[in-house]
Design an enzyme around this catalytic site. Structure first.
Site, PDB file in Angstrom:
ATOM      1  N   HIS A 148      -3.292 -11.530   0.957  1.00 49.11           N
ATOM      2  CA  HIS A 148      -2.742 -11.777   2.289  1.00 49.11           C
ATOM      3  C   HIS A 148      -3.331 -13.032   2.916  1.00 49.11           C
ATOM      4  O   HIS A 148      -4.457 -13.416   2.609  1.00 49.11           O
ATOM      5  CB  HIS A 148      -3.080 -10.601   3.220  1.00 49.11           C
ATOM      6  CG  HIS A 148      -2.560  -9.275   2.765  1.00 49.11           C
ATOM      7  ND1 HIS A 148      -3.233  -8.489   1.861  1.00 49.11           N
ATOM      8  CD2 HIS A 148      -1.436  -8.600   3.104  1.00 49.11           C
ATOM      9  CE1 HIS A 148      -2.534  -7.378   1.644  1.00 49.11           C
ATOM     10  NE2 HIS A 148      -1.441  -7.415   2.387  1.00 49.11           N
ATOM     11  N   ALA A 166       3.936  -1.916   4.042  1.00 45.76           N
ATOM     12  CA  ALA A 166       3.775  -0.941   5.129  1.00 45.76           C
ATOM     13  C   ALA A 166       3.923  -1.700   6.443  1.00 45.76           C
ATOM     14  O   ALA A 166       3.453  -2.836   6.558  1.00 45.76           O
ATOM     15  CB  ALA A 166       2.398  -0.298   5.045  1.00 45.76           C
ATOM     16  N   MET A 190       2.032  -7.576   8.145  1.00 41.39           N
ATOM     17  CA  MET A 190       1.150  -8.746   7.958  1.00 41.39           C
ATOM     18  C   MET A 190       1.359  -9.407   6.592  1.00 41.39           C
ATOM     19  O   MET A 190       0.515 -10.188   6.155  1.00 41.39           O
ATOM     20  CB  MET A 190      -0.313  -8.317   8.063  1.00 41.39           C
ATOM     21  CG  MET A 190      -0.689  -7.628   9.366  1.00 41.39           C
ATOM     22  SD  MET A 190      -2.382  -7.039   9.311  1.00 41.39           S
ATOM     23  CE  MET A 190      -2.395  -5.898  10.703  1.00 41.39           C
ATOM     24  N   SER A 191       2.451  -9.091   5.917  1.00 40.98           N
ATOM     25  CA  SER A 191       2.655  -9.628   4.563  1.00 40.98           C
ATOM     26  C   SER A 191       4.133  -9.899   4.358  1.00 40.98           C
ATOM     27  O   SER A 191       4.928  -9.831   5.296  1.00 40.98           O
ATOM     28  CB  SER A 191       2.181  -8.601   3.524  1.00 40.98           C
ATOM     29  OG  SER A 191       3.034  -7.466   3.547  1.00 40.98           O
ATOM     30  N   HIS A 216      -9.045  -2.700  -2.935  1.00 38.82           N
ATOM     31  CA  HIS A 216      -7.764  -2.992  -3.572  1.00 38.82           C
ATOM     32  C   HIS A 216      -8.038  -3.816  -4.817  1.00 38.82           C
ATOM     33  O   HIS A 216      -8.576  -4.905  -4.719  1.00 38.82           O
ATOM     34  CB  HIS A 216      -6.863  -3.851  -2.679  1.00 38.82           C
ATOM     35  CG  HIS A 216      -6.541  -3.255  -1.345  1.00 38.82           C
ATOM     36  ND1 HIS A 216      -5.450  -2.458  -1.130  1.00 38.82           N
ATOM     37  CD2 HIS A 216      -7.148  -3.366  -0.147  1.00 38.82           C
ATOM     38  CE1 HIS A 216      -5.402  -2.096   0.135  1.00 38.82           C
ATOM     39  NE2 HIS A 216      -6.424  -2.634   0.761  1.00 38.82           N
ATOM     40  N   HIS A 270      -6.777   1.533   9.693  1.00 37.78           N
ATOM     41  CA  HIS A 270      -6.300   1.200   8.349  1.00 37.78           C
ATOM     42  C   HIS A 270      -6.213   2.467   7.499  1.00 37.78           C
ATOM     43  O   HIS A 270      -5.279   2.639   6.713  1.00 37.78           O
ATOM     44  CB  HIS A 270      -7.245   0.173   7.717  1.00 37.78           C
ATOM     45  CG  HIS A 270      -6.795  -0.297   6.369  1.00 37.78           C
ATOM     46  ND1 HIS A 270      -5.612  -0.984   6.160  1.00 37.78           N
ATOM     47  CD2 HIS A 270      -7.359  -0.167   5.156  1.00 37.78           C
ATOM     48  CE1 HIS A 270      -5.475  -1.248   4.880  1.00 37.78           C
ATOM     49  NE2 HIS A 270      -6.519  -0.758   4.240  1.00 37.78           N
ATOM     50  N   ASN A 310       3.274   3.788  11.101  1.00 36.86           N
ATOM     51  CA  ASN A 310       2.708   4.088  12.427  1.00 36.86           C
ATOM     52  C   ASN A 310       3.614   3.501  13.502  1.00 36.86           C
ATOM     53  O   ASN A 310       4.396   2.583  13.238  1.00 36.86           O
ATOM     54  CB  ASN A 310       1.304   3.446  12.544  1.00 36.86           C
ATOM     55  CG  ASN A 310       1.341   1.956  12.279  1.00 36.86           C
ATOM     56  OD1 ASN A 310       1.382   1.514  11.126  1.00 36.86           O
ATOM     57  ND2 ASN A 310       1.354   1.167  13.332  1.00 36.86           N
ATOM     58  N   TYR A 348      -4.456 -13.089   5.890  1.00 37.76           N
ATOM     59  CA  TYR A 348      -5.620 -12.685   6.699  1.00 37.76           C
ATOM     60  C   TYR A 348      -6.906 -12.582   5.876  1.00 37.76           C
ATOM     61  O   TYR A 348      -7.983 -12.484   6.437  1.00 37.76           O
ATOM     62  CB  TYR A 348      -5.354 -11.393   7.472  1.00 37.76           C
ATOM     63  CG  TYR A 348      -5.127 -10.143   6.647  1.00 37.76           C
ATOM     64  CD1 TYR A 348      -6.148  -9.562   5.894  1.00 37.76           C
ATOM     65  CD2 TYR A 348      -3.884  -9.517   6.641  1.00 37.76           C
ATOM     66  CE1 TYR A 348      -5.934  -8.419   5.147  1.00 37.76           C
ATOM     67  CE2 TYR A 348      -3.661  -8.372   5.904  1.00 37.76           C
ATOM     68  CZ  TYR A 348      -4.695  -7.830   5.157  1.00 37.76           C
ATOM     69  OH  TYR A 348      -4.469  -6.709   4.420  1.00 37.76           O
ATOM     70  N   GLU A 349      -6.777 -12.616   4.549  1.00 34.70           N
ATOM     71  CA  GLU A 349      -7.987 -12.618   3.715  1.00 34.70           C
ATOM     72  C   GLU A 349      -8.585 -14.019   3.626  1.00 34.70           C
ATOM     73  O   GLU A 349      -9.658 -14.198   3.057  1.00 34.70           O
ATOM     74  CB  GLU A 349      -7.648 -12.134   2.300  1.00 34.70           C
ATOM     75  CG  GLU A 349      -7.204 -10.690   2.254  1.00 34.70           C
ATOM     76  CD  GLU A 349      -6.671 -10.308   0.894  1.00 34.70           C
ATOM     77  OE1 GLU A 349      -7.387 -10.506  -0.105  1.00 34.70           O
ATOM     78  OE2 GLU A 349      -5.521  -9.842   0.814  1.00 34.70           O
ATOM     79  N   SER A 409       0.832  -1.201   0.000  1.00 36.72           N
ATOM     80  CA  SER A 409       0.000   0.000   0.000  1.00 36.72           C
ATOM     81  C   SER A 409       0.865   1.249   0.000  1.00 36.72           C
ATOM     82  O   SER A 409       1.933   1.285   0.600  1.00 36.72           O
ATOM     83  CB  SER A 409      -0.944   0.028   1.205  1.00 36.72           C
ATOM     84  OG  SER A 409      -0.518  -0.834   2.208  1.00 36.72           O
TER      85      SER A 409
HETATM   86  N1  HPA Z   1       1.136  -3.875  12.563  1.00 37.56           N
HETATM   87  C1  HPA Z   1       1.024  -4.798  11.584  1.00 37.56           C
HETATM   88  N2  HPA Z   1       0.978  -4.497  10.297  1.00 37.56           N
HETATM   89  C2  HPA Z   1       1.055  -3.197   9.955  1.00 37.56           C
HETATM   90  C3  HPA Z   1       1.169  -2.181  10.918  1.00 37.56           C
HETATM   91  C4  HPA Z   1       1.220  -2.557  12.294  1.00 37.56           C
HETATM   92  O1  HPA Z   1       1.333  -1.707  13.214  1.00 37.56           O
HETATM   93  N3  HPA Z   1       1.215  -1.002  10.232  1.00 37.56           N
HETATM   94  C5  HPA Z   1       1.141  -1.299   8.913  1.00 37.56           C
HETATM   95  N4  HPA Z   1       1.036  -2.630   8.741  1.00 37.56           N
END
Ligand code: HPA
Length: 276
Positions: free
Chosen positions: A83, A113, A208-209, A61, A244, A232, A85-86, A31
């Site tokens: 992903h 990210a 997460m990827s 997406h 998100h 973040n 998680y999907e 992203s």
């Molecule tokens: N945790 C997990 N995955 C992420 C985060 C996070 O803080 N920020 C962007 N992807």
């Protein structure tokens, strides 16, 4: 041969039919990296499902494969990854990377990210990944690795690609560090206790990827590099509520520096003719 290896073969044939011979380098965009696509010259693109690849199940997406010129060299770009998680299996998550390799791609750069786990890994920082902690509880090599199962991943993050990404980020004036990526399943963000645990375990950033793709690339002896963008502070490290939308907004901000870093790194790698 299982159904997934047939799907990989079929996707690589469809990529060849659509785009011709494979470029030597491919990029998977996370992203916020959409700006990189605007820098591609004479780009052609297809929906992933028209070349046997998967579409994200998360709304908003759309996934596409692009082939175009980056600083005078042709590259393939996958925008919009799928992903775990999907609900996709680990093997499905890496179908694009495997199909790129079967098509003939020699080197891979992945972007994503991430949240910052430690001081110094603050929003806006680019991170060149040097190692990972796979905490997703699965691997694309489960159930019969493709093409092999027991893989040495101690050098999964290729030194030449790492150096090129670091030098490129420095050249474009982006704040950059090397770090260790922890991969979590998601899709919830971590708890503050989990973020503290990750720091104790040696992680610098969390996402997460990407780690499944790195494992698949290593099994296929495809050198790969990973450029992460800290969007973040990890949960509990600031008073912010994680959302998100905020992650996506920050990714777009840091994404400009990441996109220039990518094109500068690719130009240098392909010009030097450094081989994998
Ligand atoms: N945790 C997990 N995955 C992420 C985060 C996070 O803080 N920020 C962007 N992807």
């Amino acid at each position: 041969m299982n159904a997934e290896s047939n799907a990989v073969k079929r996707a690589s044939e469809l990529l060849e039919q659509r785009f011709g011979a494979a470029p030597s380098m491919a990029v998977v965009l996370g992203s916020g990296l959409g700006g990189f696509l605007e820098q591609l010259d004479a780009a052609e693109q297809v929906d992933t499902d028209s070349v046997g690849l998967l579409q994200p199940r998360v709304a908003g997406h759309g996934a596409r494969v692009w082939v175009g010129g980056c600083a005078g060299h042709t590259v393939a770009v996958a925008a919009g990854r799928v992903h775990l998680y999907e609900g996709y299996t680990a093997q499905e998550v890496v179908r694009t990377v495997r199909a790129f390799r079967e098509w003939g791609v020699e080197r891979l750069i992945l972007t994503n990210a991430v949240g910052g786990v430690r001081d110094g890994f603050d929003p806006g920082t680019l991170v060149v990944v040097r190692d990972h902690l796979n905490l997703q509880g699965t691997s694309p090599l489960v159930g019969g690795g493709y093409p092999r199962t027991f893989v040495d991943v101690s050098a999964a993050y290729d030194p030449t690609l790492r150096r090129a990404l670091l030098d490129a980020a420095t050249a474009v004036g982006a704040p950059v560090r090397e770090g260790v990526l922890a991969a979590m399943l998601g899709p919830s963000y971590e708890t503050p206790a989990e973020v503290r645990m990750l720091g104790t375990m040696g992680a610098d950033v969390v996402g997460m990827s990407t780690v499944p793709e790195v494992l698949a690339a290593a099994a296929m002896s495809m050198p790969c590099g990973v450029l992460s963008m800290v969007t973040n502070h990890g949960a509990g490290r600031s008073d912010d509520v994680l959302s998100h939308d905020d992650v996506t907004r920050m990714a777009a901000t840091a994404g400009a520096a990441a996109a220039s870093t990518l094109s500068t790194a690719i130009e240098r790698l392909l010009e030097e003719g450094t081989r994998p």
